[in-house]
Design a protein around this motif. Structure first.
Motif, PDB file in Angstrom:
ATOM      1  N   ALA A  51      49.912  96.730  73.844  1.00  0.00           N
ATOM      2  CA  ALA A  51      51.362  96.502  73.860  1.00  0.00           C
ATOM      3  C   ALA A  51      52.020  97.433  74.880  1.00  0.00           C
ATOM      4  O   ALA A  51      51.630  98.592  75.028  1.00  0.00           O
ATOM      5  CB  ALA A  51      51.957  96.746  72.476  1.00  0.00           C
ATOM      6  N   TYR A  57      49.478  93.409  80.111  1.00  0.00           N
ATOM      7  CA  TYR A  57      49.685  92.923  78.757  1.00  0.00           C
ATOM      8  C   TYR A  57      51.140  93.123  78.353  1.00  0.00           C
ATOM      9  O   TYR A  57      51.718  94.186  78.628  1.00  0.00           O
ATOM     10  CB  TYR A  57      48.817  93.703  77.758  1.00  0.00           C
ATOM     11  CG  TYR A  57      47.336  93.585  77.960  1.00  0.00           C
ATOM     12  CD1 TYR A  57      46.641  92.459  77.534  1.00  0.00           C
ATOM     13  CD2 TYR A  57      46.615  94.614  78.565  1.00  0.00           C
ATOM     14  CE1 TYR A  57      45.260  92.356  77.709  1.00  0.00           C
ATOM     15  CE2 TYR A  57      45.240  94.525  78.736  1.00  0.00           C
ATOM     16  CZ  TYR A  57      44.577  93.392  78.307  1.00  0.00           C
ATOM     17  OH  TYR A  57      43.213  93.299  78.480  1.00  0.00           O
ATOM     18  N   LYS A  59      53.689  92.078  74.806  1.00  0.00           N
ATOM     19  CA  LYS A  59      53.828  91.392  73.523  1.00  0.00           C
ATOM     20  C   LYS A  59      55.293  91.135  73.233  1.00  0.00           C
ATOM     21  O   LYS A  59      56.124  92.044  73.313  1.00  0.00           O
ATOM     22  CB  LYS A  59      53.207  92.233  72.403  1.00  0.00           C
ATOM     23  CG  LYS A  59      53.157  91.528  71.055  1.00  0.00           C
ATOM     24  CD  LYS A  59      52.466  92.402  70.019  1.00  0.00           C
ATOM     25  CE  LYS A  59      52.294  91.669  68.691  1.00  0.00           C
ATOM     26  NZ  LYS A  59      51.601  92.501  67.692  1.00  0.00           N
ATOM     27  N   TRP A  66      51.523  87.010  73.114  1.00  0.00           N
ATOM     28  CA  TRP A  66      51.085  87.881  74.200  1.00  0.00           C
ATOM     29  C   TRP A  66      51.187  87.147  75.540  1.00  0.00           C
ATOM     30  O   TRP A  66      50.978  85.935  75.609  1.00  0.00           O
ATOM     31  CB  TRP A  66      49.642  88.312  73.992  1.00  0.00           C
ATOM     32  CG  TRP A  66      49.444  89.294  72.889  1.00  0.00           C
ATOM     33  CD1 TRP A  66      49.126  89.021  71.592  1.00  0.00           C
ATOM     34  CD2 TRP A  66      49.533  90.717  72.978  1.00  0.00           C
ATOM     35  NE1 TRP A  66      49.015  90.172  70.860  1.00  0.00           N
ATOM     36  CE2 TRP A  66      49.265  91.236  71.688  1.00  0.00           C
ATOM     37  CE3 TRP A  66      49.817  91.602  74.012  1.00  0.00           C
ATOM     38  CZ2 TRP A  66      49.257  92.596  71.415  1.00  0.00           C
ATOM     39  CZ3 TRP A  66      49.821  92.959  73.745  1.00  0.00           C
ATOM     40  CH2 TRP A  66      49.549  93.449  72.460  1.00  0.00           C
ATOM     41  N   SER A  88      43.477  90.895  69.201  1.00  0.00           N
ATOM     42  CA  SER A  88      43.846  92.021  68.356  1.00  0.00           C
ATOM     43  C   SER A  88      44.526  93.069  69.233  1.00  0.00           C
ATOM     44  O   SER A  88      44.384  93.054  70.455  1.00  0.00           O
ATOM     45  CB  SER A  88      42.620  92.626  67.666  1.00  0.00           C
ATOM     46  OG  SER A  88      41.669  93.067  68.625  1.00  0.00           O
ATOM     47  N   GLU A  89      45.275  93.955  68.602  1.00  0.00           N
ATOM     48  CA  GLU A  89      45.992  94.976  69.374  1.00  0.00           C
ATOM     49  C   GLU A  89      45.191  96.264  69.408  1.00  0.00           C
ATOM     50  O   GLU A  89      44.571  96.655  68.421  1.00  0.00           O
ATOM     51  CB  GLU A  89      47.367  95.226  68.767  1.00  0.00           C
ATOM     52  CG  GLU A  89      48.260  96.096  69.638  1.00  0.00           C
ATOM     53  CD  GLU A  89      49.717  96.105  69.198  1.00  0.00           C
ATOM     54  OE1 GLU A  89      50.389  97.139  69.404  1.00  0.00           O
ATOM     55  OE2 GLU A  89      50.183  95.088  68.645  1.00  0.00           O
ATOM     56  N   THR A  90      45.205  96.926  70.562  1.00  0.00           N
ATOM     57  CA  THR A  90      44.482  98.181  70.713  1.00  0.00           C
ATOM     58  C   THR A  90      45.260  99.093  71.644  1.00  0.00           C
ATOM     59  O   THR A  90      46.423  98.829  71.965  1.00  0.00           O
ATOM     60  CB  THR A  90      43.055  97.920  71.249  1.00  0.00           C
ATOM     61  OG1 THR A  90      42.280  99.130  71.160  1.00  0.00           O
ATOM     62  CG2 THR A  90      43.063  97.452  72.696  1.00  0.00           C
TER      63      THR A  90
END
Length: 281
Positions: A51, A57, A59, A66, A88-90
């Motif tokens: 994010a 990227y 969001k 995304w 998935s978010e990282t």
């Protein structure tokens, strides 16, 4: 009626056996499956996104959707595989751990540093991102070499690829090292430093948001760093080979350049003419 403890254990074991037999074969194999087999059997491609990492990227906090350069590339790959894309978010710092723990199948946007190459595999480059400078007003070096003088002060975030770059190139220039990249940018803005090296996709965005900081300069000869996809290290090389061939096809058809430029425009309002003409992705 009370069930004897031994009978309860037998019934529980039987239930687990039935569940295992009814599960798909790929689910039973679990972590034993290679990445290639897992994707083909499950018809899903798992990636992670960061994010606030525009233009790579971004969001939408309202919808959860995304977008970005790496999301467009991931969607292209998922379509080619005939797979559903799972995101998935990282964080940039946790992306390598996500690959090592088999949480994701691929992570887009990593530079293959010697430290990372010890623990994960890498695809061939998606594209090369040119090193540039955020230069203070009135300072516009035409070459990298001319900055190696005590009269020039360079601001970098400590331990970054930019720190490595200037440390290996310069013996005379003064180098200011900061904990955060934003602090290095502030040093240029306030006149403490003459330049801050950054890849052009980042420097162009910073100057676009705050033109008062300075200007974007790409000294010659053009120096660049590669943007790659990170993969899990595993004996089965089919997944890595497939990704490399997919990237080669994107590059043969010049599909990556418009993806990068399109997201710079869409997410950061950076037009092609605002990127130095010498730069191509």
């Amino acid at each position: 009626m009370t069930t004897h403890p031994h009978r309860r254990l037998v019934l529980a074991a039987a239930a687990l056996t039935v569940a295992a037999l009814s599960a798909p074969a790929w689910a039973q194999a679990g972590a034993d499956l290679s990445t290639w087999d897992r994707i083909i059997n499950s018809k899903t491609l798992r990636i992670a996104a960061v994010a606030g990492g525009a233009p790579n990227y971004q969001k939408d906090l309202g919808t959860g959707e995304w977008s970005g350069i790496m999301i467009d590339l991931a969607k292209n790959l998922a379509t080619k595989l005939g797979a559903k894309l799972e995101i998935s978010e990282t964080t940039w710092g946790n992306a390598v751990l996500d690959l090592q723990s088999n949480k994701i199948d691929i992570f887009f946007g990593l530079n293959p540093t010697p430290q990372r190459e010890k623990v994960i595999a890498f695809s061939q480059p998606l594209f090369n991102n040119a090193y540039s400078l955020i230069a203070k007003k009135g300072f516009s070096p035409k070459t990298w070499a001319e900055m190696d003088t005590p009269a020039v002060t360079i601001a970098v975030d400590v331990g970054s690829s930019y720190d490595n770059l200037v440390t290996t190139m310069y013996t005379k220039a003064k180098i200011l090292r900061f904990e955060k990249s934003a602090d290095a940018t502030l040093a240029v803005q306030t006149g403490r430093a003459d330049v801050q090296p950054l890849v052009v996709t980042l420097s162009a965005g910073i100057v676009k948001k705050n033109p008062g900081i300075g200007q974007v300069v790409v000294p010659e000869p053009v120096k660049s760093t590669s943007t790659n996809a990170g993969l899990r290290m595993e004996p089965d090389q089919r997944w890595r080979a497939y990704v490399d061939e997919w990237i080669a096809e994107l590059r043969r058809t010049d599909a990556i350049n418009p993806i990068v430029l399109g997201n710079l425009d869409k997410l950061m309002n950076i037009k092609r003419e605002e990127i130095p003409a010498i730069v191509r992705f």
